[in-house]
Design a protein around this motif. Structure first.
Motif, PDB file in Angstrom:
ATOM      1  N   ILE A   1       1.901  -9.324 -11.391  1.00 57.92           N
ATOM      2  CA  ILE A   1       0.815  -8.382 -11.109  1.00 57.92           C
ATOM      3  C   ILE A   1       1.090  -7.032 -11.761  1.00 57.92           C
ATOM      4  O   ILE A   1       0.708  -5.978 -11.240  1.00 57.92           O
ATOM      5  CB  ILE A   1       0.612  -8.221  -9.592  1.00 57.92           C
ATOM      6  N   ALA A   2       1.725  -7.053 -12.911  1.00 59.31           N
ATOM      7  CA  ALA A   2       1.974  -5.812 -13.652  1.00 59.31           C
ATOM      8  C   ALA A   2       0.680  -5.327 -14.290  1.00 59.31           C
ATOM      9  O   ALA A   2      -0.244  -6.105 -14.562  1.00 59.31           O
ATOM     10  CB  ALA A   2       3.040  -6.047 -14.726  1.00 59.31           C
ATOM     11  N   ASN A   3       0.619  -4.033 -14.529  1.00 59.49           N
ATOM     12  CA  ASN A   3      -0.580  -3.455 -15.132  1.00 59.49           C
ATOM     13  C   ASN A   3      -0.875  -4.043 -16.499  1.00 59.49           C
ATOM     14  O   ASN A   3      -2.043  -4.174 -16.898  1.00 59.49           O
ATOM     15  CB  ASN A   3      -0.422  -1.941 -15.251  1.00 59.49           C
TER      16      ASN A   3
ATOM     17  N   LEU B   1     -13.052  -2.230 -13.089  1.00 57.38           N
ATOM     18  CA  LEU B   1     -13.094  -2.826 -11.754  1.00 57.38           C
ATOM     19  C   LEU B   1     -14.504  -3.291 -11.413  1.00 57.38           C
ATOM     20  O   LEU B   1     -14.696  -4.362 -10.812  1.00 57.38           O
ATOM     21  CB  LEU B   1     -12.597  -1.814 -10.724  1.00 57.38           C
ATOM     22  N   ALA B   2     -15.507  -2.508 -11.803  1.00 52.37           N
ATOM     23  CA  ALA B   2     -16.892  -2.917 -11.572  1.00 52.37           C
ATOM     24  C   ALA B   2     -17.216  -4.196 -12.339  1.00 52.37           C
ATOM     25  O   ALA B   2     -17.894  -5.097 -11.809  1.00 52.37           O
ATOM     26  CB  ALA B   2     -17.841  -1.793 -11.989  1.00 52.37           C
ATOM     27  N   GLU B   3     -16.732  -4.302 -13.563  1.00 52.67           N
ATOM     28  CA  GLU B   3     -16.969  -5.511 -14.349  1.00 52.67           C
ATOM     29  C   GLU B   3     -16.325  -6.730 -13.701  1.00 52.67           C
ATOM     30  O   GLU B   3     -16.895  -7.831 -13.723  1.00 52.67           O
ATOM     31  CB  GLU B   3     -16.429  -5.315 -15.773  1.00 52.67           C
ATOM     32  N   VAL B   4     -15.140  -6.538 -13.128  1.00 52.75           N
ATOM     33  CA  VAL B   4     -14.480  -7.659 -12.446  1.00 52.75           C
ATOM     34  C   VAL B   4     -15.322  -8.127 -11.261  1.00 52.75           C
ATOM     35  O   VAL B   4     -15.512  -9.334 -11.047  1.00 52.75           O
ATOM     36  CB  VAL B   4     -13.067  -7.254 -11.997  1.00 52.75           C
TER      37      VAL B   4
ATOM     38  N   ALA C   1      -6.903  -9.774 -11.550  1.00 52.16           N
ATOM     39  CA  ALA C   1      -7.333  -8.619 -12.334  1.00 52.16           C
ATOM     40  C   ALA C   1      -7.898  -7.520 -11.435  1.00 52.16           C
ATOM     41  O   ALA C   1      -7.665  -6.329 -11.669  1.00 52.16           O
ATOM     42  CB  ALA C   1      -8.373  -9.048 -13.368  1.00 52.16           C
ATOM     43  N   LYS C   2      -8.608  -7.918 -10.384  1.00 47.76           N
ATOM     44  CA  LYS C   2      -9.165  -6.929  -9.454  1.00 47.76           C
ATOM     45  C   LYS C   2      -8.061  -6.146  -8.761  1.00 47.76           C
ATOM     46  O   LYS C   2      -8.160  -4.912  -8.611  1.00 47.76           O
ATOM     47  CB  LYS C   2     -10.053  -7.634  -8.416  1.00 47.76           C
ATOM     48  N   VAL C   3      -7.018  -6.832  -8.339  1.00 49.09           N
ATOM     49  CA  VAL C   3      -5.893  -6.152  -7.686  1.00 49.09           C
ATOM     50  C   VAL C   3      -5.245  -5.142  -8.631  1.00 49.09           C
ATOM     51  O   VAL C   3      -4.949  -3.998  -8.253  1.00 49.09           O
ATOM     52  CB  VAL C   3      -4.854  -7.189  -7.202  1.00 49.09           C
TER      53      VAL C   3
ATOM     54  N   TYR D   1      -5.650 -11.287 -17.693  1.00 49.18           N
ATOM     55  CA  TYR D   1      -6.235 -12.012 -16.564  1.00 49.18           C
ATOM     56  C   TYR D   1      -7.763 -11.937 -16.589  1.00 49.18           C
ATOM     57  O   TYR D   1      -8.457 -12.935 -16.344  1.00 49.18           O
ATOM     58  CB  TYR D   1      -5.712 -11.442 -15.253  1.00 49.18           C
ATOM     59  N   PHE D   2      -8.273 -10.749 -16.856  1.00 49.99           N
ATOM     60  CA  PHE D   2      -9.725 -10.540 -16.848  1.00 49.99           C
ATOM     61  C   PHE D   2     -10.407 -11.411 -17.908  1.00 49.99           C
ATOM     62  O   PHE D   2     -11.382 -12.118 -17.622  1.00 49.99           O
ATOM     63  CB  PHE D   2     -10.024  -9.060 -17.083  1.00 49.99           C
TER      64      PHE D   2
END
Length: 405
Positions: free
Chosen positions: A57-59, A197-200, A179-181, A65-66
């Motif tokens: 869950i690294a940046n 985040l909105a796109e996710v 990706a959201k996290v 992921y997205f």
């Protein structure tokens, strides 16, 4: 020796990083040309390498992921459509044959379809294994790969239809959730990450529509709309797109008022966008918005929006007509029910009044309010003077017959 080992590790890490970003770039290119199988394979490799380098869950893994989730969603859409067409053709062929031959044909067709789908999706199964390996330590990877492959093979043998589509949607949801996290952790005070985040959330809503979890899809899209309203201009096309998707989602749950409202908002925002672009073109100001398409022009976007507006308006009118038809059908059903109930009640009343008889439970009403005067007189005549001479004659007539003989 230690310095040499560190140098080798750094060099290996650099090579892995370059390879990961190469796979990521290749996946985006495949996604752009709608080659979803290759896109899924490339993104899966990128996710595996990046998770090994930086953590699950690294940046650095968020973008991979997205895009991986988007590719899986598009692949699921494509394959579900293809399988649906083939299923209809097979049913039409089976209906023209005898039952026994039809059963054998269905078994052979199912086996052929599984083999064809399995061969076309071998890369997808491998990518699923790689993504699952990313969640475990390096010491457990080899054992889990064999276990995962055997479990997937058993699943394919047991279910002959739509297994891969379901797994693609489920895996797309898992990737988008990761990706959201990651994006949510980076979104505070960062406009670009808020937009991501909105796109996710919007893509999660699309996954919900494909899996027919409409309530959750609507919630994700509403969250997307809230984030976009806080970070984008009111005439941004992304907001119009979210309104359009929400209108579609509400129409699927038969909430016509909400669907019409969101589609109308999308239409209005696009009209505002056209006015903004026209003013911008007249003023000759440079474009401050980030544009990924090198061939973008203001005139081209205006023409594109003007082509979309009639379609949205037509969909709004269709929903209004469908709402009226649904309401009319409901009212007609209620009227038919009332008329049927009234006829049934009238039938019961008529059958009880014409012949002067009624059920035992309603006897007091018949006595107090007789429907026919004739029946009333008949009953009264039978009850008059029970000891009269006429009655005695009637009673005595029977026993006198043998005396006359």
């Amino acid at each position: 020796m230690e310095s040499a080992t560190k140098g080798e590790n750094v060099q290996q890490e650099t090579c892995s990083r370059e390879e990961a970003f190469t796979h990521l770039a290749q996946g985006k290119r495949h996604l752009l040309v709608k080659d979803y199988n290759e896109a899924v394979t490339s993104f899966a490799s990128a996710c595996q390498l990046l998770s090994q380098l930086y953590g699950e869950i690294a940046n650095e893994c968020g973008e991979a992921y997205f895009n991986y989730g988007i590719a899986l969603l598009e692949l699921a859409r494509t394959e579900s459509g293809v399988l649906g067409i083939e299923g209809d053709e097979e049913e039409s062929q089976d209906s023209d044959r005898e039952d026994g031959a039809g059963d054998e044909k269905e078994e052979n067709t199912a086996e052929t379809e599984v083999n064809r789908v399995g061969s076309g999706k071998s890369n997808q199964i491998e990518s699923d294994d790689k993504q699952k390996d990313c969640t475990e330590t390096e010491t457990k990877k080899e054992g889990e790969v064999s276990g995962t492959q055997s479990s997937e093979n058993e699943g394919i043998d047991k279910s002959m239809e739509d297994e891969d589509d379901v797994s693609n949607l489920r895996l797309a949801w898992e990737m988008l959730e990761l990706a959201k996290v990651i994006f949510k952790r980076q979104a505070e005070g960062n406009k670009q990450m808020n937009i991501k985040l909105a796109e996710v959330h919007l893509k999660l809503g699309e996954v919900g529509l494909e899996s027919e979890t409409y309530t959750q899809a609507i919630e994700d899209m509403k969250t997307c709309l809230e984030i976009q309203a806080q970070n984008l201009d009111k005439y941004d096309r992304s907001i119009a797109g979210t309104h359009y998707h929400l209108g579609t989602a509400y129409s699927l749950v038969n909430d016509f008022d909400a669907a019409i409202g969101h589609l109308t908002s999308a239409h209005q925002i696009l009209e505002m966008r056209v006015e903004y672009l026209q003013e911008k073109g007249k003023s000759g100001s440079t474009n401050s918005e980030p544009i990924e398409d090198p061939f973008y022009t203001i005139e081209g976007e205006i023409a594109e929006i003007n082509a979309l507006l009639p379609d949205i308006k037509e969909k709004i009118n269709d929903l209004k007509d469908f709402k009226k038809e649904t309401k009319s059908a409901l009212m007609a059903g209620l009227d038919v029910g009332r008329e049927t109930k009234g006829n049934a009640e009238m039938g019961q009343g008529t059958s009880g009044g014409v012949f002067g008889s009624c059920p035992v439970s309603s006897q007091p009403e018949c006595d107090s309010k007789p429907v026919s005067d004739i029946s009333h007189l008949v009953r009264k005549k039978r009850k008059l003077e029970p000891d009269s001479s006429e009655e005695k004659c009637l009673k005595q007539s029977c026993p006198e017959v043998p005396k006359l003989e």
